[in-house]
Design an enzyme around this catalytic site. Structure first.
Site, PDB file in Angstrom:
ATOM      1  N   PRO A 140      31.107 -10.292 -22.407  1.00 58.29           N
ATOM      2  CA  PRO A 140      32.003 -11.053 -23.282  1.00 58.29           C
ATOM      3  C   PRO A 140      31.933 -10.525 -24.706  1.00 58.29           C
ATOM      4  CG  PRO A 140      30.061 -12.339 -22.734  1.00 58.29           C
ATOM      5  CD  PRO A 140      29.999 -11.099 -21.904  1.00 58.29           C
ATOM      6  N   MET A 141      33.078 -10.325 -25.330  1.00 54.86           N
ATOM      7  CA  MET A 141      33.145  -9.861 -26.709  1.00 54.86           C
ATOM      8  C   MET A 141      34.150 -10.715 -27.454  1.00 54.86           C
ATOM      9  SD  MET A 141      32.980  -5.696 -26.260  1.00 54.86           S
ATOM     10  CE  MET A 141      34.003  -5.658 -24.771  1.00 54.86           C
ATOM     11  N   ALA A 142      33.704 -11.298 -28.568  1.00 57.46           N
ATOM     12  CA  ALA A 142      34.540 -12.200 -29.345  1.00 57.46           C
ATOM     13  C   ALA A 142      35.800 -11.483 -29.816  1.00 57.46           C
ATOM     14  CB  ALA A 142      33.760 -12.725 -30.550  1.00 57.46           C
ATOM     15  N   CYS A 173      23.213 -13.048 -29.043  1.00 55.73           N
ATOM     16  CA  CYS A 173      24.005 -12.821 -30.252  1.00 55.73           C
ATOM     17  C   CYS A 173      23.096 -12.601 -31.463  1.00 55.73           C
ATOM     18  CB  CYS A 173      24.928 -13.997 -30.490  1.00 55.73           C
ATOM     19  SG  CYS A 173      25.968 -13.796 -31.952  1.00 55.73           S
ATOM     20  N   ASP A 197      24.541   0.867 -24.529  1.00 54.75           N
ATOM     21  CA  ASP A 197      24.832   2.302 -24.569  1.00 54.75           C
ATOM     22  C   ASP A 197      25.393   2.853 -23.264  1.00 54.75           C
ATOM     23  OD1 ASP A 197      23.876   2.073 -27.105  1.00 54.75           O
ATOM     24  OD2 ASP A 197      22.077   3.290 -26.811  1.00 54.75           O
TER      25      ASP A 197
END
Length: 384
Positions: A30-32, A115, A221
């Site tokens: 998940p990426m905001a 986070c 990475d």
């Protein structure tokens, strides 16, 4: 499209997260502001896996914050529906997962303890929270118990620790396992590193040795399919979590599917093929947000899609200001559609920054057994 060979495929058991078989063993992190329903659909069109929505805060969910309720949109054919929750209070976490169960909002819950953003850690949330072992256990326990009646698996993602002097990942992994988590995922960096430097994959290997009854996933990475195979080979992890590596490169999931199947990895797309992907992304965003807001949202993706291609600074700047489909189509028409995928488009992308001291609440490190919920750490909006 021509292909290149890849590394031999590591021999692994199928990745199972509760009742869900994840094949290939690939998870979209998940990426905001990124992994909304439009981007997830675009990625899913390239390959199977588990695709997690943007981070949802437990307080915003239980209070039915309008933007949060919009963010938990899933495509009708999106299975399993995967939702990541952020929370610091066991009671609120339990209520949020109970709501997910009762209203059939998701099929999988992931919990965010990774986070590193200062506005989160300064209140004791995110990657600061696993230091408080009893509180961490209580939050995981509340989620697992609330999800259990519906058979919804709960997974937990965390970092190595706050910094090199406060390493928490082995305890976090064992606690999550003991409290009934279906899998754990480790980003091989501390909170102090943020996204800088190189991820420490050896920590993933050590976590795999410590957590033996549930899958251990590795994160950090993975910018190519070969990176994913190498991580599995070097660490023994059961699957990989891909974040920044797919920014402007949703076809990475096609490459990952091929790699884990032992097939040749296709070469990178031409600029014309990238233009078609970009146009598709615009259409999906417009369907989700409307044309104006959707194309404004697309702007942040432009540099990632066009990275390394010889298009000139002026044209590149205009892509970053696009606001209508007519403008977008005009700009796409000006590209050299035959330009091959550039070698320097590979490698790290997205935010990297530099290491920094982690801002924590006063006295946070005094007592790792403190069960108190950090004051003011509940966030009343999602995606941050």
């Amino acid at each position: 499209m021509p292909s290149t060979t890849t590394l031999p495929v590591p021999v692994t058991a199928p990745l199972r997260i509760g009742p869900h078989v994840v094949d290939p063993p690939v998870v979209l992190a998940p990426m905001a502001g990124i992994t909304n329903v439009a981007f997830r659909r675009l990625c899913r069109e390239y390959g199977a896996g588990l695709y997690v929505c943007e981070m949802i805060t437990t307080r915003a969910l239980v209070e039915r914050h309008p933007e949060t309720m919009r963010m938990i949109t899933f495509d009708p054919d999106e299975k399993p529906r995967s939702m990541q929750l952020y929370g610091v209070d066991p009671e609120t976490m339990g209520r949020a997962v109970q709501m997910i169960v009762e209203e059939d909002l998701a099929d999988h819950v992931d919990m965010n303890f990774g986070c590193p953003v200062p506005k989160v850690t300064r209140k004791g949330g995110g990657s600061a929270l696993p230091y408080k072992r009893r509180l961490f256990a209580a939050i995981v326990r509340a989620a697992v118990r609330a999800a259990e009646p519906a058979g919804i698996p709960v997974t937990v993602k965390f970092r190595i620790g706050i910094d090199d002097d406060h390493v928490t990942y082995l305890d976090a992994g064992r606690i999550a396992e003991a409290e009934g988590a279906a899998a754990v995922a480790l980003h091989g960096r501390t909170a102090a590193q943020r996204y800088s430097g190189e991820a420490d994959w050896s920590a993933i290997a050590r976590l795999k040795e410590a957590v033996t009854s549930i899958p251990v996933l590795g994160n950090g990475d993975i910018f190519s399919a070969d990176d994913a195979l190498r991580m599995v080979r070097e660490t023994g992890c059961d699957g990989v979590v891909v974040g920044r590596g797919c920014l402007g490169r949703p076809w990475l999931f096609r490459d990952l599917q091929a790699a884990f199947a032992g097939l040749p990895i296709p070469t990178g797309p031409t600029l014309g093929e990238v233009a078609a992907v970009l146009r598709r992304h615009a259409e999906l965003l417009a369907a989700h947000l409307g044309e104006g807001k959707g194309l404004r949202d697309l702007r942040k993706h432009m540099a990632w899609y066009l990275r390394g291609f010889p298009i000139g600074s002026q044209l590149r700047q205009r892509f970053g200001l696009v606001s209508t489909f007519d403008e977008l189509d005009d700009l796409l028409g000006q590209l050299d559609h035959d330009a091959p995928f550039p070698e320097d488009a590979e490698g790290p992308r997205g935010r990297q920054g530099s290491p920094a001291r982690v801002v924590l609440p006063e006295g946070w490190l005094d007592d790792p057994e403190d069960l108190s919920v950090p004051a003011g750490a509940e966030i009343d909006h999602s995606g941050g």
